[in-house]
Design a protein around this motif. Structure first.
Motif, PDB file in Angstrom:
ATOM      1  N   ILE A  17      63.183  65.719  51.589  1.00 40.17           N
ATOM      2  CA  ILE A  17      61.775  66.071  51.433  1.00 40.17           C
ATOM      3  C   ILE A  17      61.074  64.785  51.008  1.00 40.17           C
ATOM      4  O   ILE A  17      61.425  64.206  49.981  1.00 40.17           O
ATOM      5  CB  ILE A  17      61.575  67.156  50.348  1.00 40.17           C
ATOM      6  N   PRO A  18      60.121  64.323  51.772  1.00 39.54           N
ATOM      7  CA  PRO A  18      59.437  63.085  51.396  1.00 39.54           C
ATOM      8  C   PRO A  18      58.814  63.214  49.991  1.00 39.54           C
ATOM      9  O   PRO A  18      58.238  64.236  49.648  1.00 39.54           O
ATOM     10  CB  PRO A  18      58.349  62.912  52.456  1.00 39.54           C
ATOM     11  N   HIS A  19      58.971  62.190  49.199  1.00 46.44           N
ATOM     12  CA  HIS A  19      58.449  62.201  47.840  1.00 46.44           C
ATOM     13  C   HIS A  19      57.817  60.839  47.568  1.00 46.44           C
ATOM     14  O   HIS A  19      58.354  59.819  47.997  1.00 46.44           O
ATOM     15  CB  HIS A  19      59.591  62.471  46.852  1.00 46.44           C
ATOM     16  N   PRO A  20      56.724  60.801  46.843  1.00 49.53           N
ATOM     17  CA  PRO A  20      56.072  59.520  46.609  1.00 49.53           C
ATOM     18  C   PRO A  20      56.897  58.568  45.727  1.00 49.53           C
ATOM     19  O   PRO A  20      56.660  57.368  45.735  1.00 49.53           O
ATOM     20  CB  PRO A  20      54.766  59.889  45.909  1.00 49.53           C
ATOM     21  N   ASN A  21      57.876  59.102  44.986  1.00 48.71           N
ATOM     22  CA  ASN A  21      58.690  58.253  44.107  1.00 48.71           C
ATOM     23  C   ASN A  21      60.167  58.627  44.245  1.00 48.71           C
ATOM     24  O   ASN A  21      60.743  59.246  43.361  1.00 48.71           O
ATOM     25  CB  ASN A  21      58.216  58.409  42.662  1.00 48.71           C
ATOM     26  N   PRO A  22      60.833  58.237  45.352  1.00 46.06           N
ATOM     27  CA  PRO A  22      62.237  58.614  45.552  1.00 46.06           C
ATOM     28  C   PRO A  22      63.181  57.967  44.548  1.00 46.06           C
ATOM     29  O   PRO A  22      64.280  58.466  44.320  1.00 46.06           O
ATOM     30  CB  PRO A  22      62.534  58.142  46.971  1.00 46.06           C
ATOM     31  N   GLU A  23      62.774  56.880  43.904  1.00 45.52           N
ATOM     32  CA  GLU A  23      63.633  56.222  42.920  1.00 45.52           C
ATOM     33  C   GLU A  23      63.884  57.122  41.713  1.00 45.52           C
ATOM     34  O   GLU A  23      64.885  56.966  41.022  1.00 45.52           O
ATOM     35  CB  GLU A  23      63.013  54.905  42.482  1.00 45.52           C
ATOM     36  N   ARG A  24      62.995  58.057  41.465  1.00 45.71           N
ATOM     37  CA  ARG A  24      63.158  58.959  40.325  1.00 45.71           C
ATOM     38  C   ARG A  24      64.446  59.784  40.467  1.00 45.71           C
ATOM     39  O   ARG A  24      65.192  59.960  39.516  1.00 45.71           O
ATOM     40  CB  ARG A  24      61.954  59.890  40.213  1.00 45.71           C
ATOM     41  N   GLY A  25      64.708  60.284  41.667  1.00 49.55           N
ATOM     42  CA  GLY A  25      65.932  61.052  41.908  1.00 49.55           C
ATOM     43  C   GLY A  25      67.175  60.204  41.740  1.00 49.55           C
ATOM     44  O   GLY A  25      68.176  60.648  41.178  1.00 49.55           O
ATOM     45  N   ILE A  26      67.114  58.974  42.214  1.00 48.40           N
ATOM     46  CA  ILE A  26      68.243  58.059  42.069  1.00 48.40           C
ATOM     47  C   ILE A  26      68.489  57.778  40.591  1.00 48.40           C
ATOM     48  O   ILE A  26      69.631  57.798  40.124  1.00 48.40           O
ATOM     49  CB  ILE A  26      67.986  56.754  42.851  1.00 48.40           C
TER      50      ILE A  26
END
Length: 51
Positions: A17-26
């Motif tokens: 799911i596109p997210h504006p801040n994918p680094e948060r999940g990482i």
């Protein structure tokens, strides 16, 4: 005594799911892994003191 290398396996299913801040999940996943490793290391330290 040298430590044995550990093999860590993580099974993960991800729905993209596109997210504006994918680094948060990482960062969240990395934090969970680090927390578990520190917990296991502390338990090993306690066990060494009991021997």
């Amino acid at each position: 005594m040298p430590r044995k290398p550990q093999v860590i396996t993580v099974n993960l299913t991800v729905s993209y799911i596109p997210h504006p801040n994918p680094e948060r999940g990482i960062n969240l996943l990395a934090g969970l892994v680090l927390k578990q490793l520190l917990k296991e290391d502390a338990e090993r330290g306690e066990n060494k003191g009991n021997m």
